[in-house]
Write an enzyme that holds these catalytic residues in place. Structure first.
Site, mmCIF file in Angstrom:
data_model
loop_
_atom_site.group_PDB
_atom_site.id
_atom_site.type_symbol
_atom_site.label_atom_id
_atom_site.label_comp_id
_atom_site.label_asym_id
_atom_site.label_seq_id
_atom_site.Cartn_x
_atom_site.Cartn_y
_atom_site.Cartn_z
ATOM 1 N N ASN A 75 0.843 -1.164 0.099
ATOM 2 C CA ASN A 75 0.100 0.167 0.174
ATOM 3 C C ASN A 75 0.803 1.155 -0.203
ATOM 4 O OD1 ASN A 75 -1.934 2.124 0.438
ATOM 5 N ND2 ASN A 75 -2.249 1.351 2.612
ATOM 6 N N LYS A 125 0.270 4.187 -0.420
ATOM 7 C CA LYS A 125 -0.503 5.305 0.201
ATOM 8 C C LYS A 125 -0.249 6.635 -0.695
ATOM 9 C CE LYS A 125 -0.082 3.386 4.766
ATOM 10 N NZ LYS A 125 0.135 3.408 6.365
ATOM 11 N N HIS A 162 -9.513 0.974 4.305
ATOM 12 C CA HIS A 162 -8.366 1.127 5.152
ATOM 13 C C HIS A 162 -8.753 2.280 6.215
ATOM 14 C CE1 HIS A 162 -4.309 2.422 6.311
ATOM 15 N NE2 HIS A 162 -4.068 1.492 5.824
ATOM 16 N N GLU A 220 -7.042 4.607 7.483
ATOM 17 C CA GLU A 220 -6.770 5.939 7.090
ATOM 18 C C GLU A 220 -8.044 6.812 6.338
ATOM 19 O OE1 GLU A 220 -2.945 5.707 5.326
ATOM 20 O OE2 GLU A 220 -2.094 4.893 7.091
ATOM 21 N N GLU A 273 -5.908 -5.240 9.999
ATOM 22 C CA GLU A 273 -4.822 -4.306 10.235
ATOM 23 C C GLU A 273 -5.325 -3.787 11.728
ATOM 24 O OE1 GLU A 273 -2.720 -2.974 6.638
ATOM 25 O OE2 GLU A 273 -4.437 -1.614 6.888
ATOM 26 N N GLY A 276 1.848 1.893 10.659
ATOM 27 C CA GLY A 276 2.885 3.037 10.736
ATOM 28 C C GLY A 276 3.701 3.327 11.905
ATOM 29 N N SER A 326 2.867 -2.558 10.141
ATOM 30 C CA SER A 326 4.498 -2.672 10.480
ATOM 31 C C SER A 326 5.160 -3.867 10.136
ATOM 32 C CB SER A 326 4.683 -2.158 11.822
ATOM 33 O OG SER A 326 4.123 -1.006 12.256
HETATM 34 C C1 PEP Z 1 -0.993 -0.227 5.935
HETATM 35 O O1 PEP Z 1 -1.164 1.143 5.670
HETATM 36 O O2 PEP Z 1 -1.762 -0.806 5.528
HETATM 37 C C2 PEP Z 1 -0.035 -0.520 6.636
HETATM 38 C C3 PEP Z 1 0.070 -1.801 7.174
HETATM 39 O O3 PEP Z 1 1.080 0.310 6.893
HETATM 40 P P1 PEP Z 1 2.627 -0.295 7.713
HETATM 41 O O4 PEP Z 1 2.959 -1.278 6.991
HETATM 42 O O5 PEP Z 1 3.550 1.127 7.354
HETATM 43 O O6 PEP Z 1 2.241 -0.308 9.146
#
Ligand code: PEP
Length: 249
Positions: free
Chosen positions: A10, A12, A95, A97, A167, A173, A213
């Site tokens: 992703n 972003k 997501h 976000e 998630e 993040g 992460s």
């Molecule tokens: C994401 O945004 O879907 C995600 C898992 O980000 P990160 O791997 O940076 O935590």
């Protein structure tokens, strides 16, 4: 039948079209795999150049959003028809976000999931709890509620073909990966929910990713869990480390 793993990046709101082409070229030798599906979910403006850049490789392209409408006066939106015509196969929906910053609720996300299927796109449907919810012990109730609403009207056949990304918001993040046990527990609960809504066969087929992460170090143990079929990768998808995640074995 063993489920095929799927590792999706992703990106972003990162990478201009020029930078996107350079990233695809950098990752090309690192993400080759015969047994893992690899997807780059990229910003809308990068879709056309990235589809072109991955032609002839094992990498598929995903979008990060889709409109719940077909066409018309919806300034700034991108339709399923546009995505499909541009060569997109997957689309991230829900997501955290977008749920948080853009107030996308489950009824709206449900319409997007149905719209993705209408246009032959595979949803990567995200769910997950906040830190407060985890601490209050309502993680599984919350994720079940999200998914039950998001999947209204989705057929068993469609569900079997889609991807769910678990998630935990507190792990996105932040550098804080959920423990293997925490990730497996929720992914297993999601599979049980799918069996409840549909049937055992659908639950066996649906692919469930962990996201939050993930990096080259944490991927092998996470992906070895019985209910974790790969990962949705944010930060590490923009680096060489993504190749390690794809080739986690
Ligand atoms: C994401 O945004 O879907 C995600 C898992 O980000 P990160 O791997 O940076 O935590």
């Amino acid at each position: 039948m063993a489920r095929r793993k799927i590792v999706a990046g992703n990106w972003k709101m990162n990478k201009t079209p020029t930078e996107a082409k350079a990233l695809v070229a950098m990752l090309a030798p690192l993400v080759k795999s015969d047994d893992v599906d690899v997807v780059y979910c990229v910003p809308a403006i990068d879709i056309v150049p990235v589809v072109e850049a991955v032609k002839g490789t094992n990498v598929k392209v995903g979008a990060e959003n889709i409109s719940d409408k077909d066409s018309g006066a919806f300034t700034g939106e991108i339709s399923g028809a546009m995505l499909k015509d541009a060569g997109v196969d997957y689309v991230i929906i829900g997501h955290s976000e977008r749920r948080d910053y853009y107030k996308e609720d489950d009824a709206f996300l449900n319409r997007k999931v149905l719209k993705a299927f209408e246009y032959g796109l595979t949803p990567i449907l995200c769910c997950g709890e906040s830190l407060a919810q985890r601490e209050a012990g309502v993680t599984i109730d919350w994720v079940r509620l999200q998914l039950k609403s998001d999947l209204i009207g989705v057929t068993a056949e469609q569900a079997a073909s889609m991807v769910i990304a678990y998630e935990p918001i507190w792990a996105i993040g932040t550098g804080k990966v959920a423990t293997t046990e925490q990730a497996q527990e929720v992914c297993h609960a999601i599979r049980e929910l799918i069996a409840e809504i549909y049937d055992a066969d659908t639950a066996e087929k649906i692919r469930i990713q962990y996201g939050g992460s993930v990096n080259g170090k944490s991927a092998p143990e996470l992906f070895a869990q019985p209910d974790i079929d790969g990962g949705l990768i944010g930060g590490a998808s923009l680096k060489e480390d993504f190749g390690k995640i794809v080739n986690y074995k």
